[in-house]
Design a protein around this motif. Structure first.
Motif, PDB file in Angstrom:
ATOM      1  N   GLU A 156     -11.091   1.167   3.678  1.00  0.00           N
ATOM      2  CA  GLU A 156      -9.678   1.478   3.884  1.00  0.00           C
ATOM      3  C   GLU A 156      -8.839   0.267   3.470  1.00  0.00           C
ATOM      4  O   GLU A 156      -8.978  -0.794   4.081  1.00  0.00           O
ATOM      5  N   TRP A 157      -7.969   0.416   2.507  1.00  0.00           N
ATOM      6  CA  TRP A 157      -7.213  -0.729   2.016  1.00  0.00           C
ATOM      7  C   TRP A 157      -6.267  -1.305   3.069  1.00  0.00           C
ATOM      8  O   TRP A 157      -5.872  -2.461   2.994  1.00  0.00           O
ATOM      9  N   TRP A 158      -5.906  -0.518   4.082  1.00  0.00           N
ATOM     10  CA  TRP A 158      -4.928  -0.935   5.090  1.00  0.00           C
ATOM     11  C   TRP A 158      -5.562  -1.601   6.312  1.00  0.00           C
ATOM     12  O   TRP A 158      -4.845  -2.162   7.141  1.00  0.00           O
ATOM     13  N   ALA A 204      -1.555   0.709 -11.499  1.00  0.00           N
ATOM     14  CA  ALA A 204      -1.643  -0.749 -11.597  1.00  0.00           C
ATOM     15  C   ALA A 204      -0.726  -1.444 -10.584  1.00  0.00           C
ATOM     16  O   ALA A 204      -1.147  -2.409  -9.933  1.00  0.00           O
ATOM     17  N   PRO A 205       0.535  -0.997 -10.413  1.00  0.00           N
ATOM     18  CA  PRO A 205       1.384  -1.644  -9.398  1.00  0.00           C
ATOM     19  C   PRO A 205       0.809  -1.506  -7.988  1.00  0.00           C
ATOM     20  O   PRO A 205       0.894  -2.442  -7.181  1.00  0.00           O
ATOM     21  N   ALA A 206       0.217  -0.359  -7.677  1.00  0.00           N
ATOM     22  CA  ALA A 206      -0.371  -0.163  -6.346  1.00  0.00           C
ATOM     23  C   ALA A 206      -1.588  -1.066  -6.164  1.00  0.00           C
ATOM     24  O   ALA A 206      -1.773  -1.659  -5.097  1.00  0.00           O
ATOM     25  N   ARG A 207      -2.414  -1.191  -7.198  1.00  0.00           N
ATOM     26  CA  ARG A 207      -3.565  -2.081  -7.110  1.00  0.00           C
ATOM     27  C   ARG A 207      -3.108  -3.527  -6.915  1.00  0.00           C
ATOM     28  O   ARG A 207      -3.706  -4.276  -6.136  1.00  0.00           O
ATOM     29  N   ALA A 208      -2.035  -3.911  -7.609  1.00  0.00           N
ATOM     30  CA  ALA A 208      -1.518  -5.275  -7.476  1.00  0.00           C
ATOM     31  C   ALA A 208      -0.968  -5.512  -6.072  1.00  0.00           C
ATOM     32  O   ALA A 208      -1.166  -6.588  -5.490  1.00  0.00           O
ATOM     33  N   ALA A 209      -0.302  -4.513  -5.505  1.00  0.00           N
ATOM     34  CA  ALA A 209       0.241  -4.647  -4.153  1.00  0.00           C
ATOM     35  C   ALA A 209      -0.889  -4.765  -3.131  1.00  0.00           C
ATOM     36  O   ALA A 209      -0.813  -5.569  -2.196  1.00  0.00           O
ATOM     37  N   ALA A 249      -3.786  -6.005  -3.713  1.00  0.00           N
ATOM     38  CA  ALA A 249      -4.372  -7.337  -3.897  1.00  0.00           C
ATOM     39  C   ALA A 249      -3.520  -8.400  -3.209  1.00  0.00           C
ATOM     40  O   ALA A 249      -4.059  -9.317  -2.575  1.00  0.00           O
ATOM     41  N   ARG A 250      -2.196  -8.295  -3.313  1.00  0.00           N
ATOM     42  CA  ARG A 250      -1.323  -9.266  -2.640  1.00  0.00           C
ATOM     43  C   ARG A 250      -1.511  -9.205  -1.135  1.00  0.00           C
ATOM     44  O   ARG A 250      -1.532 -10.236  -0.454  1.00  0.00           O
ATOM     45  N   THR A 269     -10.109   3.701  -0.539  1.00  0.00           N
ATOM     46  CA  THR A 269     -10.983   2.533  -0.389  1.00  0.00           C
ATOM     47  C   THR A 269     -10.277   1.293  -0.933  1.00  0.00           C
ATOM     48  O   THR A 269      -9.417   1.376  -1.813  1.00  0.00           O
ATOM     49  N   ALA A 270     -10.632   0.139  -0.405  1.00  0.00           N
ATOM     50  CA  ALA A 270      -9.876  -1.084  -0.659  1.00  0.00           C
ATOM     51  C   ALA A 270      -9.790  -1.461  -2.130  1.00  0.00           C
ATOM     52  O   ALA A 270      -8.760  -1.962  -2.585  1.00  0.00           O
ATOM     53  N   TYR A 271     -10.867  -1.230  -2.867  1.00  0.00           N
ATOM     54  CA  TYR A 271     -10.907  -1.677  -4.259  1.00  0.00           C
ATOM     55  C   TYR A 271     -10.905  -0.513  -5.242  1.00  0.00           C
ATOM     56  O   TYR A 271     -11.338  -0.655  -6.387  1.00  0.00           O
TER      57      TYR A 271
END
Length: 215
Positions: free
Chosen positions: A194-196, A170-175, A177-178, A161-163
């Motif tokens: 879906e985050w993608w 943390a790096p994956a969450r930051a990516a 978000a970018r 899921t997107a959030y």
């Protein structure tokens, strides 16, 4: 023709089949000349386990998406990142095959007597990649390295899921978000499940069924 991007060939209108142009679709490279294509449904590396598109499939989008994708790619390019496209326009017949495999509307849209989202060429599935010499083999695509985004494509799990935060570094969450911020700057909206997956203008409008070739 748009203005040239430093280090890139200028965007041009890539020729497409007349049935494709008749519904307003263009090759995504019309908007994003450095688009990295990793069309999973043109391979067997997907949740269906079958090749759903021909090997020479294009990434097709409705022309209304080109300004937004161009804007997002410009922002990411300035950071040394590139858009990787996993899926773009999806023929109605392919959506039917997918739903038959995973008949869960939470993960695969139920095909109806109309076209929306991917079936209308107004949604894309994307991720990010960079140039990195020490890239793990599993994440190499063309001459780029896909970033670790916490899950792979079509991961039918809560982490996709997107959030999501549980189980996502943390790096994956930051990516993620970018990616969301760049796409939002182009007017493209993430699908919370879906985050993608990102929707362009009018993605939810029901239109007559579209089933044109992707090659």
């Amino acid at each position: 023709m748009s203005a040239p991007v430093a280090g890139l060939a200028p965007s041009v209108r890539m020729p497409v089949d007349r049935r494709v142009s008749a519904v307003g679709f263009v090759d995504v490279r019309t908007a994003v000349p450095d688009a990295v294509l990793d069309l999973r449904y043109a391979t067997t590396d997907n949740f269906v386990g079958e090749r759903l598109y021909p090997p020479n499939a294009r990434c097709l989008v409705h022309e209304s998406m080109t300004p937004g994708l161009r804007a997002a790619a410009r922002i990411l390019r300035a950071r040394g990142e590139a858009l990787v496209f996993w899926d773009c326009y999806r023929p109605h017949s392919v959506q039917q095959r997918m739903f038959a495999k995973v008949p869960d509307p939470a993960w695969v849209a139920r095909p109806g007597p109309y076209s929306t989202s991917h079936e209308a060429g107004r949604s894309v599935d994307v991720t990010l990649a960079v140039r990195r010499p020490d890239c793990p083999a599993a994440r190499v695509v063309d001459d780029r390295c896909r970033l670790d985004m916490g899950t792979d494509f079509d991961s039918f799990t809560p982490r996709a899921t997107a959030y999501a935060t549980d189980g996502v570094s943390a790096p994956a969450r930051a990516a993620r978000a970018r990616l969301r911020e760049a796409m939002a700057a182009g007017g493209l909206t993430v699908y919370a499940g879906e985050w993608w997956h990102f929707d362009g203008p009018g993605a939810d409008v029901r239109r007559p069924v579209i089933d044109v070739p992707v090659a």
